[in-house]
Motif scaffolding. Structure first.
Motif: not given
Length: 82
Positions: A47-52, A55-74
């Motif tokens: 849903e986030h990808a379609i709304l924002t 271009f087609m998101p990558t699988p890792s971008q889909l994960v980042e939409f929910v879990n945040g980036t590795k940098e943000a988590k760190a």
């Protein structure tokens, strides 16, 4: 992730962004997404990808939409330490 919802929503992403996903690619995406998201998280990411996205998101971008980036988590984890 529920297999039926995964296939359905990947098809939706494919049609929305005009990018064909080959069956071999879907297998790779499925494995990665199942390692990182549950069904609810996956649906939120689509849903986030379609709304924002333009271009087609990558699988890792889909994960980042929910879990945040590795940098943000760190950063969050570092804040707990200090």
């Amino acid at each position: 992730i529920d297999a039926e919802k995964l296939i359905s929503k990947l098809g939706l992403l494919s049609k929305h962004f005009g990018k064909e996903l080959l069956s071999e690619v879907i297998v790779i995406w499925s494995k990665y997404l199942n390692e990182h998201l549950d069904t609810e998280g996956f649906l939120q990411a689509v849903e986030h990808a379609i709304l924002t996205n333009s271009f087609m998101p990558t699988p890792s971008q889909l994960v980042e939409f929910v879990n945040g980036t590795k940098e943000a988590k760190a950063y969050e984890e570092w804040q707990l330490v200090i």
